[in-house]
Design an enzyme around this catalytic site. Structure first.
Site, short mmCIF file in Angstrom:
data_model
loop_
_atom_site.label_atom_id
_atom_site.label_comp_id
_atom_site.label_asym_id
_atom_site.label_seq_id
_atom_site.Cartn_x
_atom_site.Cartn_y
_atom_site.Cartn_z
N TYR A 1 0.68 -1.16 -0.04
CA TYR A 1 -0.09 0.02 -0.11
C TYR A 1 0.63 1.35 0.05
O TYR A 1 0.38 2.18 -0.42
CB TYR A 1 -0.94 0.07 1.23
CG TYR A 1 -2.25 -0.50 0.92
CD1 TYR A 1 -2.26 -2.08 0.64
CD2 TYR A 1 -3.31 0.37 1.10
CE1 TYR A 1 -3.47 -2.61 0.55
CE2 TYR A 1 -4.69 -0.57 0.98
CZ TYR A 1 -4.55 -1.77 0.51
OH TYR A 1 -6.00 -2.53 0.54
N LYS B 1 2.99 -14.97 1.85
CA LYS B 1 3.42 -15.92 0.99
C LYS B 1 5.01 -16.13 0.73
O LYS B 1 5.67 -15.73 -0.14
CB LYS B 1 2.90 -15.33 -0.74
CG LYS B 1 1.60 -15.29 -0.80
CD LYS B 1 0.62 -16.97 -1.21
CE LYS B 1 1.31 -17.03 -2.68
NZ LYS B 1 1.06 -18.33 -3.27
N ASP C 1 -3.14 -17.81 0.11
CA ASP C 1 -4.05 -18.32 -0.62
C ASP C 1 -4.61 -19.56 -0.04
O ASP C 1 -5.89 -19.56 0.01
CB ASP C 1 -3.40 -18.74 -2.07
CG ASP C 1 -2.16 -19.70 -2.01
OD1 ASP C 1 -1.61 -19.76 -0.77
OD2 ASP C 1 -1.79 -20.24 -2.90
N ASP D 1 -6.42 -7.10 3.64
CA ASP D 1 -7.80 -6.59 3.03
C ASP D 1 -8.79 -7.44 2.42
O ASP D 1 -9.56 -7.30 2.45
CB ASP D 1 -7.03 -5.41 1.89
CG ASP D 1 -8.15 -4.63 1.20
OD1 ASP D 1 -8.98 -4.22 1.95
OD2 ASP D 1 -8.01 -4.60 -0.02
N ASP E 1 -12.34 -9.06 3.85
CA ASP E 1 -13.77 -9.02 3.09
C ASP E 1 -14.21 -10.29 3.05
O ASP E 1 -15.19 -10.40 3.22
CB ASP E 1 -13.31 -8.35 1.68
CG ASP E 1 -13.64 -7.10 1.49
OD1 ASP E 1 -13.75 -6.25 2.55
OD2 ASP E 1 -14.08 -6.67 0.47
C1 IPM Z 1 -10.26 -1.35 3.58
C2 IPM Z 1 -10.62 -0.67 2.32
C3 IPM Z 1 -9.62 0.39 2.08
C4 IPM Z 1 -8.33 -0.54 1.56
C5 IPM Z 1 -9.70 1.47 0.89
C6 IPM Z 1 -11.11 2.32 0.94
C7 IPM Z 1 -8.55 2.30 0.56
O1 IPM Z 1 -10.93 -1.68 1.26
O2 IPM Z 1 -10.38 -0.44 4.65
O3 IPM Z 1 -10.48 -2.41 3.74
O4 IPM Z 1 -8.00 -1.20 0.88
O5 IPM Z 1 -7.60 -0.72 2.79
MG MG Z 2 -11.03 -3.81 2.06
#
Ligand code: IPM
Ligand code: MG
Length: 370
Positions: free
Chosen positions: A143, A194, A227, A251, A255
């Protein structure tokens, strides 16, 4: 009464302001019924800040965030700002806050509430009772790594570059957060990288192992390729307790873990900096869901991730575990009572708007905590 706790509210864009309004009501309730005092200031971030000031984060807002006891953040982004230069995009406001406040440890719990075990796309027996914590490194890795950019090559084609880079101190400090959390939970940490492909992954694995051996030998540590961790999360998520991983893998895995719980609309997060001599950390709390421009302004947003982020704030920044428990119980009870926002709607349940969900939370708090 103890001195007031200073909170900076940054509602941001899209559904951010809608879900934050419900959090505000709960803070009001805490002030009037539980005698905890808050000083709340509000600022702009993301597209809202860009529209007003031409930047997704002004120096004044950054200053206010640095000096607050905690920041409560809504969401940023939306199609309105899609064509902006990369450096002005709403997301840059959030990334700058994380970086400048040095919020290196991002805690993303994925908890399946009893009443929602059937809302997941996975089979009920796979997710029922799930309670895992993802600790995502938040201020390093790809990042922020340099070099980065898009360049034009001599033959006219282009080349995009990002750099995955970690130093030992960066790995050690986030590993410690993972081990400390595990010590208060089921005493198991799984570190994901990884190492089969990336040198930064080899360093990650070695450093996490060393911190374990030297400082936390009583915690069970395993290593997994990221993975495989993604696959294991849907195959058998309950094998995990705490997962420690880097910025990009975290990240993605968070999710994925969110969806185990039924909806991204349920997932809170805390982003924490290093503790000072007083044990205080800079901290920012935000729902994991984004700004959801497709449902903005329609009362469809689920405020529970943001409300649960407030509970994390009470727990981690203000040492108000009792109040945090209370809010989490209220959420659980309201769900058991059959109320659902659209994202977690199930047959036979009552579909309610953002603010009606907020009403129900306040009623429940009156019942169990006044
Ligand atoms: C998160 C989001 C952020 C990230 C974006 C909005 C920059 O996806 O907080 O997970 O990628 O960290
Ligand atoms: Mg995210």
């Amino acid at each position: 009464m103890a001195s007031n706790k200073n909170i900076l509210f940054l509602p941001g864009d899209g559904i951010g302001p809608e879900v934050m309004a419900e959090v505000r009501r709960i803070l009001d309730w805490l002030e009037s019924k539980r005698a905890v005092g808050f000083d709340i200031n509000e600022g702009l971030v993301g597209g809202a800040s860009y529209d007003a000031h031409g930047t997704p984060l002004t120096d004044d807002t950054l200053d206010a965030a640095m000096n607050a006891d905690a920041v409560m953040f809504g969401a940023v982004g939306g199609p309105k700002w899609d064509d902006l230069d990369f450096s002005l995009k709403p997301e840059r406001g959030l990334l700058k806050l994380r970086k400048e406040m040095d919020l290196f440890a991002n805690l993303r719990p994925a908890i399946v509430f009893e009443a929602l075990a059937e809302a997941s796309t996975l089979k009920k027996e796979i997710v029922a009772g799930l309670d895992i914590m993802i600790v995502r490194e938040l201020t390093g890795g790809i990042y922020f790594g340099e070099p980065r950019g898009i360049e034009r090559l001599a033959d006219g084609t282009r080349r995009g570059v990002n750099t995955q880079v970690y130093t030992t101190p960066e790995i050690e400090r986030v590993a410690r957060v993972g081990f400390e959390l595990a010590a208060k939970r089921n005493k198991r940490v799984c570190s994901a990288e990884k190492a089969n492909v990336m040198e930064s992954g080899i360093l990650w694995r070695e450093d996490v192992q060393r911190i374990h051996d030297e400082e936390y030998p009583e915690i069970e540590l395993t290593h997994m390729y990221a993975d495989n961790a993604a696959m294991q999360l849907v195959r058998d998520p309950k094998q995990f307790d705490v997962i420690v991983t880097d910025n990009l893998f975290g990240d993605i895995l968070s999710d994925e873990a969110a969806m185990l719980t039924g909806s991204l609309g349920m997932l809170p997060s805390a982003s924490l900096g290093a503790a000072d001599e007083m044990g205080q950390r800079r901290a920012l709390y935000e729902p994991v869901h984004g700004s959801a421009p497709d449902i903005t302004g329609q009362g469809l947003a689920n405020p529970l991730a943001c409300v649960l982020s407030l509970a994390m704030m009470l727990r981690y920044s203000f040492d108000l575990a009792g109040e945090a428990d209370l809010i989490e119980s209220a959420v659980s009870n309201v769900l058991s009572g059959g109320l659902r926002t659209a994202d977690i709607m199930q047959p036979g349940k009552a579909k309610v708007s953002t603010s009606v969900m907020g009403d129900a939370l306040i009623r429940e708090l009156d019942k169990i905590g006044a």
